[in-house]
Design a protein around this motif. Structure first.
Motif, PDB file in Angstrom:
ATOM      1  N   GLY A  36       0.687  -1.140  -0.143  1.00 29.52           N
ATOM      2  CA  GLY A  36      -0.061   0.070  -0.096  1.00 29.52           C
ATOM      3  C   GLY A  36       0.973   1.236  -0.134  1.00 29.52           C
ATOM      4  N   GLN A  37       2.145   1.191  -0.037  1.00 28.12           N
ATOM      5  CA  GLN A  37       3.171   2.197  -0.082  1.00 28.12           C
ATOM      6  C   GLN A  37       4.373   2.218  -0.863  1.00 28.12           C
ATOM      7  OE1 GLN A  37       3.470   4.084   4.110  1.00 28.12           O
ATOM      8  NE2 GLN A  37       5.855   3.760   3.557  1.00 28.12           N
ATOM      9  N   LEU A  38       4.537   3.365  -1.399  1.00 28.34           N
ATOM     10  CA  LEU A  38       5.749   3.523  -1.979  1.00 28.34           C
ATOM     11  C   LEU A  38       6.547   4.792  -1.790  1.00 28.34           C
ATOM     12  CD1 LEU A  38       5.764   5.238  -4.922  1.00 28.34           C
ATOM     13  CD2 LEU A  38       4.327   3.346  -5.657  1.00 28.34           C
ATOM     14  N   THR A  39       7.917   4.631  -1.969  1.00 24.60           N
ATOM     15  CA  THR A  39       8.607   5.864  -1.775  1.00 24.60           C
ATOM     16  C   THR A  39       9.645   6.295  -2.443  1.00 24.60           C
ATOM     17  OG1 THR A  39       8.714   5.386   0.801  1.00 24.60           O
ATOM     18  CG2 THR A  39      10.578   6.797   0.138  1.00 24.60           C
ATOM     19  N   VAL A  40       9.672   7.284  -3.199  1.00 28.04           N
ATOM     20  CA  VAL A  40      10.730   7.596  -4.217  1.00 28.04           C
ATOM     21  C   VAL A  40      11.786   8.655  -3.449  1.00 28.04           C
ATOM     22  CG1 VAL A  40      11.132   9.286  -5.978  1.00 28.04           C
ATOM     23  CG2 VAL A  40       9.090   8.095  -6.073  1.00 28.04           C
ATOM     24  N   GLU A  41      12.993   8.063  -3.399  1.00 25.01           N
ATOM     25  CA  GLU A  41      13.871   8.546  -2.357  1.00 25.01           C
ATOM     26  C   GLU A  41      14.449   9.896  -2.609  1.00 25.01           C
ATOM     27  OE1 GLU A  41      14.794   7.467   0.505  1.00 25.01           O
ATOM     28  OE2 GLU A  41      13.617   5.330   0.052  1.00 25.01           O
ATOM     29  N   ASP A  42      14.785  10.297  -3.892  1.00 23.37           N
ATOM     30  CA  ASP A  42      15.531  11.397  -4.026  1.00 23.37           C
ATOM     31  C   ASP A  42      14.808  12.571  -5.125  1.00 23.37           C
ATOM     32  OD1 ASP A  42      15.725   9.702  -6.160  1.00 23.37           O
ATOM     33  OD2 ASP A  42      17.917   9.870  -6.091  1.00 23.37           O
ATOM     34  N   MET A  43      13.318  12.739  -4.839  1.00 24.72           N
ATOM     35  CA  MET A  43      12.556  13.581  -5.648  1.00 24.72           C
ATOM     36  C   MET A  43      13.231  14.874  -5.408  1.00 24.72           C
ATOM     37  SD  MET A  43       8.611  14.224  -5.664  1.00 24.72           S
ATOM     38  CE  MET A  43       7.950  12.918  -6.882  1.00 24.72           C
ATOM     39  N   GLN A  44      13.131  15.641  -6.766  1.00 22.85           N
ATOM     40  CA  GLN A  44      13.700  17.176  -6.636  1.00 22.85           C
ATOM     41  C   GLN A  44      12.943  17.762  -7.850  1.00 22.85           C
ATOM     42  OE1 GLN A  44      18.119  17.594  -7.023  1.00 22.85           O
ATOM     43  NE2 GLN A  44      17.862  19.736  -6.088  1.00 22.85           N
ATOM     44  N   VAL A  45      12.544  19.026  -7.755  1.00 22.93           N
ATOM     45  CA  VAL A  45      12.087  19.781  -8.799  1.00 22.93           C
ATOM     46  C   VAL A  45      12.450  21.152  -8.570  1.00 22.93           C
ATOM     47  CG1 VAL A  45       9.996  18.539  -9.202  1.00 22.93           C
ATOM     48  CG2 VAL A  45       9.667  20.225  -7.542  1.00 22.93           C
ATOM     49  N   LYS A  46      12.502  21.932  -9.698  1.00 20.91           N
ATOM     50  CA  LYS A  46      12.725  23.348  -9.977  1.00 20.91           C
ATOM     51  C   LYS A  46      11.509  23.971 -10.283  1.00 20.91           C
ATOM     52  CE  LYS A  46      16.197  26.595 -11.241  1.00 20.91           C
ATOM     53  NZ  LYS A  46      17.372  27.014 -11.733  1.00 20.91           N
TER      54      LYS A  46
END
Length: 155
Positions: A84-94
């Motif tokens: 029921g869960q996932l993680t994106v470790e290094d998301m980064q947006v500008k």
């Protein structure tokens, strides 16, 4: 707390189908006090055991501010923590907007997963220093995440 995260991350899962995916939907991104809703698509690969790599992110839609948002530091790595869960470790947006723009992240982002619609939900997800995201991304092809079965099944 790290021990608890490790225990959760080690929950065995199976992902079907493994391979390339696109996850698309409306994503509401708020940078500081500026909210913007964009048609967003995440492209990437998912492994059968739940390892995720996001290779491209596209922000579009009718709002011209969507063109000012750009994904940084791709590819992003992540994993399915449990069905029921996932993680994106290094998301980064500008966000490239004069005065109020800037970079959000990098940081981990935890999303709720639902097999019913094969979608990942950003539910008031925060990304430092001052960003928040809401929306549901539906996968194509429809991805299903299940607990791993340790006993072999006869075919």
């Amino acid at each position: 707390m790290l021990e608890a995260a490790s225990a959760v991350a080690s929950t065995p899962v199976s992902v079907l189908p493994a391979g390339g995916f696109s996850a698309s939907g409306d994503l509401s991104l708020k940078k500081g006090s500026i909210p913007v809703s964009c048609k967003t698509t995440f492209d990437g690969e998912v492994g059968s055991s739940g390892h995720i790599t996001v290779t491209a992110v596209h922000f579009g839609g009718f709002n011209p501010l969507c063109k000012s948002i750009k994904a940084l530091g791709l590819p992003w790595q992540g994993q399915v923590d449990h069905p029921g869960q996932l993680t994106v470790e290094d998301m980064q947006v500008k966000v490239r907007v004069p005065l109020l723009g800037g970079v959000c992240g990098p940081g981990p982002v935890t999303l709720a997963w639902t097999n019913d619609n094969a979608g990942a939900t950003f539910d008031a997800v925060t990304l430092g220093p001052d960003c928040a995201m809401d929306g549901t991304m539906i996968t194509t092809p429809p991805v299903q995440i299940r607990p791993s079965q340790h006993s072999p099944e006869a075919g």
